[in-house]
Design an enzyme around this catalytic site. Structure first.
Site: not given
Ligand code: AKB
Length: 335
Positions: A17, A152, A182
C-alpha cells in the site's frame, strides 16, 4: 562548489500500500538517480511495472529474510538511501505469528546490517501497534509504557529498540515513524486491523453498504496517504542532527470511530448503509491500541505537519478519486 550526491534508493515491500505510492514520488524527485524496488514475486513485479512508468525504476525480486540477496542488491546498485517497508501487518500476524516474526524481525535485522555495512541512510516504518493496553489512550506521549499484545506489535517494539541500538553502536542513520492506519485509493492494504477504513470506501461506491468488523465506537489514529508519503520524504531529508529520536516518532493526523466515518460518507450525499459484525480478533487488536497520539516531538525536530487533518476532507478526496478509478476499471473491463 561540491556537486550534490544523487540518491540511489532501495525500497523493500515496494508493491504494498505505501510502497506503490512512495515509488512514483521518489522517481519524480530531481535528486533521485535510481530507485530499486524489491517485490516478493512476478505478480507483484507486473503490478508495479503497470502502475509506475519511470526510467529511474528497476525492480528486483527479494525475500527480505535472505541476508545474502539483500546485501547483493544493495551492493550492486551502490545504494545510499533505503526505505524498508516489507512486513506482515497486525491481523495477518495473528493468523501466522511465526511467519510475521520471521519476516518483520529478520527482515529489519538484515536491512540494518546492510545499512551498517554500506552506510545507507534508512527509513523504517514502525506503527501504533507498538503501543499496548497499558499505554495512555489519548494524546499518547512519545515515550509511554509500551507492552503490545500482538505479534506485529511485539515485532515493531523490538524493531524500534533495534534501530536505536544500530544508531548508537554503529552510527547507522536510521529514521522511523509510528504509522497509524493509512487511507488511500491506489493500492489496497492487506492484513491490517485498520483496513476497514479503506474497504468501506470501495463498498460504499460499489454496493452502497458496508459490514464493519469493528465496534462503532472504536477510535483509532489514521492518516491520508499524501501525508504519509510527505512524512517519509521529509524525515529522510531532515539534517542528521535534527533527528533526536532513533527509536520511532509519533506522528498524528486524524482519529475517528467507524460511526464517525459512516456519518462522513453519508454526509457526502450518497445513500449508504452500515452494519456491524464484530470480528473478535480485529476488535481485540484495536482495543489494545491508542485513540490519538501526541506528535509534538516530530513537529519540533523535523517539521512534521500533516495537511489532511479533517476527516470530511479525506472522505471527499477518497470518494472523488476512487469513483474515478472504479469507473475507469469498469470501462476497461467492458471494452
Ligand atoms: C495495521 O492495521 O496492522 C496497520 C498498522 C496500524 O500498522 N495498518
Amino acid at each position: 562548489m561540491a556537486e550534490k550526491t544523487l540518491e540511489r534508493i532501495l525500497v523493500t515491500g515496494a508493491a504494498g500500500q505505501i510502497g506503490s505510492e512512495l515509488i512514483p514520488a521518489l522517481c519524480e524527485k530531481e535528486d533521485t538517480d535510481i530507485v530499486v524496488a524489491t517485490v516478493l514475486n512476478d505478480k507483484e513485479k507486473k503490478y508495479l511495472e503497470d502502475i509506475v512508468k519511470s526510467d529511474k525504476l528497476s525492480i528486483e525480486i527479494l525475500d527480505v529474510r535472505n541476508k545474502d540477496d539483500f546485501d547483493s542488491i544493495a551492493k550492486e546498485n551502490d545504494i545510499n538511501g533505503m526505505y524498508h517497508l516489507a512486513g506482515i501487518l497486525s491481523a495477518k500476524g495473528e493468523e501466522n505469528p511465526y511467519l510475521a516474526c520471521d519476516v518483520n524481525v529478520n527482515g529489519l535485522l538484515n536491512a540494518l546490517e546492510v545499512a551498517r555495512k554500506y552506510k545507507i541512510k534508512t527509513f523504517w516504518a514502525s506503527s501504533i501497534a507498538a503501543f499496548g493496553p497499558d499505554t495512555p489512550k489519548e494524546k499518547t506521549p512519545q515515550n509511554p509504557p509500551m507492552h503490545p499484545t500482538t505479534m506485529y506489535g511485539l515485532n515493531k517494539l523490538w524493531g524500534e529498540q533495534l534501530c536505536e541500538y544500530y544508531a548508537k553502536n554503529y552510527d547507522v542513520d536510521i529514521r522511523s515513524v509510528r504509522f497509524p492506519g493509512i487511507i488511500s485509493y491506489k493500492t489496497l492494504p492487506g492484513g491490517g486491523t485498520t483496513d476497514y477504513a479503506v474497504q468501506i470506501f470501495y463498498d460504499a461506491l460499489k454496493k452502497g453498504e458496508f459490514t464493519c468488523p469493528l465496534d462503532k465506537n472504536t477510535r483509532l489514529p489514521m492518516m491520508y496517504m499524501p501525508d504519509a508519503i510527505k512524512g517519509m520524504i521529509d524525515i529522510m531529508n531532515a539534517p542528521k542532527g535534527s533527528i533526536k529520536v532513533r527509536t520511532s516518532y509519533n506522528i498524528g493526523a486524524v482519529d475517528f470511530t467507524p460511526e464517525e466515518l459512516e456519518s462522513a460518507i453519508k454526509n457526502s450525499g450518497r445513500s449508504f448503509k452500515m452494519k456491524y459484525e464484530i470480528n473478535k480478533t480485529l476488535q481485540r487488536i484495536a482495543d489494545s491500541w491508542v485513540d490519538s497520539v501526541d506528535d509534538s516531538k516530530a513537529r519540533e525536530d523535523w517539521g512534521w505537519n500533516p495537511e489532511y487533518d479533517i476527516l470530511a476532507t479525506i472522505c471527499y478526496d477518497m470518494l472523488y478519486h476512487l469513483s474515478k478509478k472504479l469507473h475507469l476499471e469498469e470501462r476497461i473491463i467492458k471494452y
